[in-house]
Design an enzyme around this catalytic site. Structure first.
Site, PDB file in Angstrom:
ATOM      1  N   ASP A  29     -13.797   9.369   5.455  1.00 29.43           N
ATOM      2  CA  ASP A  29     -14.227   9.130   7.133  1.00 29.43           C
ATOM      3  C   ASP A  29     -15.107  10.275   7.304  1.00 29.43           C
ATOM      4  O   ASP A  29     -16.158  10.117   8.328  1.00 29.43           O
ATOM      5  CB  ASP A  29     -13.073   8.970   7.865  1.00 29.43           C
ATOM      6  CG  ASP A  29     -12.525   7.830   7.759  1.00 29.43           C
ATOM      7  OD1 ASP A  29     -13.055   6.744   7.275  1.00 29.43           O
ATOM      8  OD2 ASP A  29     -11.473   7.364   8.322  1.00 29.43           O
TER       9      ASP A  29
ATOM     10  N   ASP B 113      -8.240  -3.333  -0.821  1.00 28.26           N
ATOM     11  CA  ASP B 113      -8.842  -2.059  -1.747  1.00 28.26           C
ATOM     12  C   ASP B 113     -10.196  -1.976  -0.977  1.00 28.26           C
ATOM     13  O   ASP B 113     -10.945  -2.927  -0.860  1.00 28.26           O
ATOM     14  CB  ASP B 113      -9.144  -2.818  -3.060  1.00 28.26           C
ATOM     15  CG  ASP B 113      -9.514  -1.552  -4.039  1.00 28.26           C
ATOM     16  OD1 ASP B 113      -8.820  -0.395  -3.779  1.00 28.26           O
ATOM     17  OD2 ASP B 113     -10.285  -1.725  -4.927  1.00 28.26           O
TER      18      ASP B 113
ATOM     19  N   THR C 262       0.632  -1.202  -0.092  1.00 29.04           N
ATOM     20  CA  THR C 262       0.240   0.088  -0.184  1.00 29.04           C
ATOM     21  C   THR C 262       0.879   1.333  -0.087  1.00 29.04           C
ATOM     22  O   THR C 262       1.786   1.165   0.578  1.00 29.04           O
ATOM     23  CB  THR C 262      -1.007   0.163   1.239  1.00 29.04           C
ATOM     24  OG1 THR C 262      -1.852   1.085   1.150  1.00 29.04           O
ATOM     25  CG2 THR C 262      -0.201   0.071   2.540  1.00 29.04           C
ATOM     26  N   GLY C 263       0.409   2.321  -0.662  1.00 30.39           N
ATOM     27  CA  GLY C 263       1.191   3.637  -0.561  1.00 30.39           C
ATOM     28  C   GLY C 263       0.509   4.316   0.544  1.00 30.39           C
ATOM     29  O   GLY C 263       1.181   5.554   0.495  1.00 30.39           O
ATOM     30  N   ASN C 264      -0.497   4.073   0.979  1.00 35.92           N
ATOM     31  CA  ASN C 264      -1.348   4.683   1.928  1.00 35.92           C
ATOM     32  C   ASN C 264      -0.518   4.534   3.525  1.00 35.92           C
ATOM     33  O   ASN C 264      -1.089   3.733   4.117  1.00 35.92           O
ATOM     34  CB  ASN C 264      -2.600   4.483   1.962  1.00 35.92           C
ATOM     35  CG  ASN C 264      -3.502   5.526   2.710  1.00 35.92           C
ATOM     36  OD1 ASN C 264      -3.128   5.882   3.877  1.00 35.92           O
ATOM     37  ND2 ASN C 264      -4.679   5.676   2.312  1.00 35.92           N
TER      38      ASN C 264
ATOM     39  N   GLU D 170      -4.284  -1.180 -11.149  1.00 38.14           N
ATOM     40  CA  GLU D 170      -5.713  -1.305 -10.720  1.00 38.14           C
ATOM     41  C   GLU D 170      -6.703  -1.697 -11.920  1.00 38.14           C
ATOM     42  O   GLU D 170      -7.045  -0.685 -12.423  1.00 38.14           O
ATOM     43  CB  GLU D 170      -6.150  -0.173  -9.709  1.00 38.14           C
ATOM     44  CG  GLU D 170      -5.507  -0.426  -8.492  1.00 38.14           C
ATOM     45  CD  GLU D 170      -6.299   0.506  -7.404  1.00 38.14           C
ATOM     46  OE1 GLU D 170      -7.622   0.699  -7.319  1.00 38.14           O
ATOM     47  OE2 GLU D 170      -5.621   0.828  -6.303  1.00 38.14           O
TER      48      GLU D 170
ATOM     49  N   HIS E 149     -15.338  -1.356   8.228  1.00 40.57           N
ATOM     50  CA  HIS E 149     -15.319  -2.437   7.144  1.00 40.57           C
ATOM     51  C   HIS E 149     -13.864  -2.926   7.250  1.00 40.57           C
ATOM     52  O   HIS E 149     -13.692  -4.108   6.937  1.00 40.57           O
ATOM     53  CB  HIS E 149     -15.603  -1.615   5.870  1.00 40.57           C
ATOM     54  CG  HIS E 149     -14.845  -0.235   5.523  1.00 40.57           C
ATOM     55  ND1 HIS E 149     -14.851   0.747   6.370  1.00 40.57           N
ATOM     56  CD2 HIS E 149     -14.002  -0.159   4.599  1.00 40.57           C
ATOM     57  CE1 HIS E 149     -14.161   1.661   5.985  1.00 40.57           C
ATOM     58  NE2 HIS E 149     -13.458   1.068   4.978  1.00 40.57           N
ATOM     59  N   ARG E 150     -12.895  -2.131   7.240  1.00 43.26           N
ATOM     60  CA  ARG E 150     -11.437  -2.545   7.266  1.00 43.26           C
ATOM     61  C   ARG E 150     -11.206  -3.603   8.352  1.00 43.26           C
ATOM     62  O   ARG E 150     -10.746  -4.336   8.137  1.00 43.26           O
ATOM     63  CB  ARG E 150     -10.474  -1.344   7.020  1.00 43.26           C
ATOM     64  CG  ARG E 150      -9.184  -1.684   6.797  1.00 43.26           C
ATOM     65  CD  ARG E 150      -8.299  -0.521   6.467  1.00 43.26           C
ATOM     66  NE  ARG E 150      -8.666   0.363   5.521  1.00 43.26           N
ATOM     67  CZ  ARG E 150      -9.284   1.354   5.206  1.00 43.26           C
ATOM     68  NH1 ARG E 150      -9.561   2.155   6.148  1.00 43.26           N
ATOM     69  NH2 ARG E 150      -9.592   1.643   4.016  1.00 43.26           N
TER      70      ARG E 150
END
Length: 184
Positions: free
Chosen positions: A142, A64, A9-11, A36, A167-168
């Protein structure tokens, strides 16, 4: 028992968030960009994990997430990241101005792959889009996503409270249960 898995992940915020979920599992963020594909979140995660695994040849996950808004026929869905970068939260709210429903689902799909297995995990939470952004916590959508049975948006919740129901977290809990049942 401690498990460490690469997380493509880049986040950085997403990486911090998921590493707060469990003590027995660490997700080492790696920056291995992957294409993607256009399609459902499950297709994006499946293709992405195959791509990253072929690059690094180590157990890895990709994740994702998408915001699926009923009044917009499931949009932005798998395009959530691009739409957020392009329109932002105010753009989503503007798109909903004349819509009757603000109901939405926040969904996360995780692709896991190692040398023997590939598996997909999913977590989702129902809610609605707030009338305006509220709160400075979290990231992305959020401040506009209000979970069902909550008066607060994810952006107004403390990280710990959001992480209990998100959800995550639900998708990562499925992954954690599966990993803990395997001999990895």
């Amino acid at each position: 028992m401690s498990i460490e898995i690469k997380f493509a992940t880049g986040n950085i915020e997403k990486s911090k968030e998921v590493n707060s979920y469990f003590e027995e599992i660490r997700f080492e963020r790696i920056d291995v960009p992957y294409p993607e594909v256009q399609g459902r979140l499950e297709e994006v995660a499946s293709y992405g994990v195959d791509y990253v695994y072929d690059e690094i040849k180590e157990p890895v996950i990709v994740e994702d997430s998408g915001l699926l808004i009923s009044g917009l026929n499931g949009f932005p869905g798998p395009y959530s990241s691009f739409v957020f970068e392009t329109l932002g939260n105010s753009g989503i709210i503007k798109l909903l101005e004349d819509k009757k429903t603000r109901e939405s689902i926040f969904k996360t799909v995780i692709g896991y792959k190692d040398n023997e297995r590939k598996k997909i995990f999913e977590g989702k939470i129902e809610g609605e889009i707030a009338e305006k952004p509220r709160g400075d916590n979290g990231f992305g959508y959020d401040p506009i996503f209000k979970p069902k049975n909550s008066e607060k948006t994810f952006g107004e919740m403390k990280r710990e409270n959001k992480n209990e129901i998100s959800h995550r977290r639900r998708a990562f809990s499925e992954l954690s249960s599966w990993l803990n049942s395997k001999d990895i």
